[in-house]
Design an enzyme around this catalytic site. Structure first.
Site, short mmCIF file in Angstrom:
data_model
loop_
_atom_site.label_atom_id
_atom_site.label_comp_id
_atom_site.label_asym_id
_atom_site.label_seq_id
_atom_site.Cartn_x
_atom_site.Cartn_y
_atom_site.Cartn_z
N HIS A 275 0.70 -1.16 -0.12
CA HIS A 275 -0.06 0.01 -0.04
C HIS A 275 0.81 0.96 0.02
CE1 HIS A 275 -3.71 -1.52 -0.08
NE2 HIS A 275 -3.56 -2.52 0.89
N GLU B 124 -0.08 -11.28 -26.23
CA GLU B 124 0.99 -11.63 -25.08
C GLU B 124 1.61 -12.88 -25.28
OE1 GLU B 124 -0.66 -10.36 -21.25
OE2 GLU B 124 -2.30 -11.40 -21.80
N ASP C 115 4.45 -9.59 -20.69
CA ASP C 115 4.46 -11.01 -20.91
C ASP C 115 4.83 -11.31 -22.19
OD1 ASP C 115 3.33 -12.51 -18.47
OD2 ASP C 115 1.34 -11.37 -19.00
N CYS D 19 -0.32 -2.35 -24.10
CA CYS D 19 -0.54 -1.78 -22.79
C CYS D 19 0.62 -2.08 -21.71
CB CYS D 19 -1.88 -1.97 -22.27
SG CYS D 19 -2.17 -3.82 -22.52
C1 PEP Z 1 1.19 -7.48 -20.28
O1 PEP Z 1 1.43 -8.58 -20.06
O2 PEP Z 1 2.06 -6.78 -20.85
C2 PEP Z 1 0.12 -6.69 -19.52
C3 PEP Z 1 -0.29 -5.59 -19.65
O3 PEP Z 1 -0.64 -7.43 -18.62
P1 PEP Z 1 -0.09 -7.74 -17.09
O4 PEP Z 1 1.24 -6.93 -16.85
O5 PEP Z 1 -1.30 -7.48 -16.13
O6 PEP Z 1 0.13 -9.33 -17.08
MG MG Z 2 -0.12 -9.90 -19.29
#
Ligand code: PEP
Ligand code: MG
Length: 571
Positions: A188, A431, A455, A502
């Site tokens: 946190h 991913e 990933d 992302c």
């Molecule tokens: C990723 O794998 O790039 C992703 C955005 O998902 P997470 O980081 O939640 O696995």
């Molecule tokens: Mg991921």
């Protein structure tokens, strides 16, 4: 000292060691004649703690939003838990334990149970329990709780750990940075310091034992470095970087309302934010996000011991949709598994959890969980521009199965005459390398891609994203990764569709030129990175970026690509 960079920025100041006031636990049994008085003392302390927590909750809700205040709501609930309180009362009544000893014993019993849990998030909840225990004890001892908003002057707060209540009381004008021994990314303290925009480094292991009140400390929340009593030259260097950082930020913030267009205006891309809860929307908008590119819904399923019901999910998704409207919001369906476990689902222990029962695999295996979430998302789609995204898709079969369940959810809502956006767009995360390789096939069935490089990089290079020892292999500029990214973007464009990203790579302003040149349409990142990426993209022409990406694709050594990027950014 090197720790984990938890909140960006550089803070310099005099050290204030937030020490633990010694809490004297009286182990001698009380006299039977004092039993009533001891029980009264306990009840008074419970009442006082409740009042303090209630005030804290209201205060934090105003300052930081509902989600951060939820921690104190949880504290309050623990404090109103009769089973917990009765155990303390029983220790006093039946064993004649002093109230301080009874609290200590019961709190330790429960926190020891939390500490045994493998899930990092739940393990950290032991801290919450101990926080409550300390509060009760301080009130029993009538010690005044000195809060961090009473500090006079500018400080770097150093502590073994900061409880959620300590962190919430931090006065931004006084506290220039935070450096603590414990904590990880999900603590946190890390989450709150980011919301408060106070530079922070966590996981320093022993800084609280080394630093002393009155020392000078530099905390670099960008790199995770803390320097104690720096020499003149180091101090000056960091003061300059701090000034440059602050200047940059205020200059960058002025770009807030500006679109993300390349220098000659030939290309516009979307900069969106990654969020974990509705409260994060405020930071997203403040930093000029043009939407949410990744809403990690799994946090809604964590910190609890049962699945969130449809209504609860609906309210959270609706809040995000409404707050961001008319901007789009991509809601990622449950990505649990890997390092994110839900103890109440009784998930099996696995040899390779990242290659195991997670995300869409779990959802297709437990369609009732998946459909509940899809229904909640669909219902929320009536209140803004929502897009649905499935994580960890490896091939067409999974995608079709997921879409079939989505259709069932739509039919059910139709039958129930519940409205939702009939044109809700559906996309998948890329991913897994197999999905990147067959992106031309997958795109036929959906509206968009979002590349999850966190990933994708680990699976492509067989390099665990959490393993320090092989982190040198984990490189998003590896030619194999760049080729996969290009393959995905090109496949989507050929089909007249689009690709976002992302993973953390999208928020690295140094890598933005190559992603821009590869044709990425949407960059989604933590909100604070948006102004930095925007600045870089606005300073380049699309032609320049394209030429750079073409060149990068011919280079086999990631270090050389990095050097090339550096020259572009410097010119
Ligand atoms: C990723 O794998 O790039 C992703 C955005 O998902 P997470 O980081 O939640 O696995
Ligand atoms: Mg991921």
């Amino acid at each position: 000292m090197k720790g984990i960079a938890a909140s960006p920025g550089i803070g310099i100041g005099r050290v204030y060691i937030l020490g633990e006031e010694p809490l004297v636990i009286d182990k001698t049994p009380i006299e039977p004649k004092n039993l009533e008085a001891e029980l009264k003392l306990l009840e008074d302390s419970i009442k006082k703690s409740e009042d303090q927590l209630y005030k804290l909750m209201v205060n934090v809700k105003q300052k930081l939003g509902k989600d951060q205040a939820a921690i104190f709501e949880a504290h309050l609930m623990m404090l109103q838990d009769n089973a917990f309180l009765d155990e303390i009362r029983a220790k006093i009544s039946h064993e004649l334990a002093s109230a301080t000893f009874a609290v200590d014993q019961v709190v330790h019993k429960y926190s020891a149970q939390f500490l045994k849990i493998e899930d990092e998030y739940l393990r950290e909840r032991a801290t919450d329990l101990e926080d409550i225990g300390k509060r009760l004890t301080k009130n029993l001892l009538r010690l005044e709780t000195r809060s961090l908003n009473e500090l006079d002057g500018e400080f770097v707060v150093i502590a073994k750990d900061l409880s959620p209540s300590d962190t919430a009381q931090v006065n931004k004008d006084m506290v220039k940075a935070i450096a603590i021994d414990l904590g990880g990314r999900t603590s946190h303290t890390a989450i709150m310091s980011r919301s408060l925009e106070i530079p922070a480094v966590v996981g320093l292991e022993k800084i609280s034992g080394v630093a002393q009140t009155g020392d000078i400390a530099i905390v670099d929340g960008n790199t995770g470095v803390v320097i104690l009593n720096p020499d003149e030259i180091t101090l000056k260097r960091y003061q300059e970087s701090q000034e440059a950082y602050l200047e940059n930020i205020s200059e960058l913030r002025q770009l807030k309302g500006e679109p993300c267009i390349t220098r000659c205006g030939s290309r516009k891309v979307e900069l969106t934010a990654n969020i974990g809860s509705p409260a994060d929307c405020a930071g997203a908008l403040e930093n000029g996000a043009e939407g949410i590119g990744l809403y990690r819904t799994e946090f809604l399923y964590m910190q609890r011991d049962n699945l969130p019901i449809e209504e609860e999910q609906f309210l959270a998704y609706k809040e995000v949709a409404k707050t961001m409207n008319p901007h789009p919001v991509i809601i990622r369906t449950l990505d649990i598994g890997g390092d994110k476990k839900l103890p109440y689902l009784n998930m099996p222990e696995e040899m390779n959890p990242f290659l195991g029962y997670r995300a869409i695999r779990l959802c297709l295996d437990r369609p009732e969980i998946f459909k509940t979430q899809l229904r909640a998302i669909l219902r929320a789609s009536a209140f803004g521009k929502i897009r649905i995204m499935y994580p960890m898709i490896s091939g067409t079969e999974e995608l079709r199965q997921a879409n079939a369940i989505l259709n069932e959810a739509k039919l059910e809502l139709d039958e129930e005459q519940v409205s939702f956006d009939r044109n809700v767009e559906v996309g998948i995360m890329i991913e897994i390398p197999s999905a990147a390789m067959i992106s031309d096939i997958l795109i036929q069935e959906i509206d968009f891609f979002s590349i999850g490089t966190n990933d994708l990089v680990q699976y492509t290079l067989a390099a665990d994203r959490m393993n320090e020892r092989i982190s040198y292999l984990y490189n998003p500029l590896h030619p194999a990764v760049l080729r996969l990214i290009k393959n995905v973007i090109d496949a989507s464009h050929r089909a007249g569709k689009w690709t976002g990203m992302c993973g953390e790579m999208a928020g690295d302003s140094q890598l933005a030129p190559v992603l821009l040149g590869l044709g990425l349409d949407e960059f989604s990142m933590s909100a604070v990175s948006i102004p930095w990426v925007k600045k870089v993209i606005r300073s380049l022409s699309y032609e320049q970026a394209k030429a750079l990406a073409d060149k990068a694709l011919t280079i086999e050594n990631p270090e050389e690509i990095k050097a090339l990027l550096k020259t572009v950014l410097e010119n």
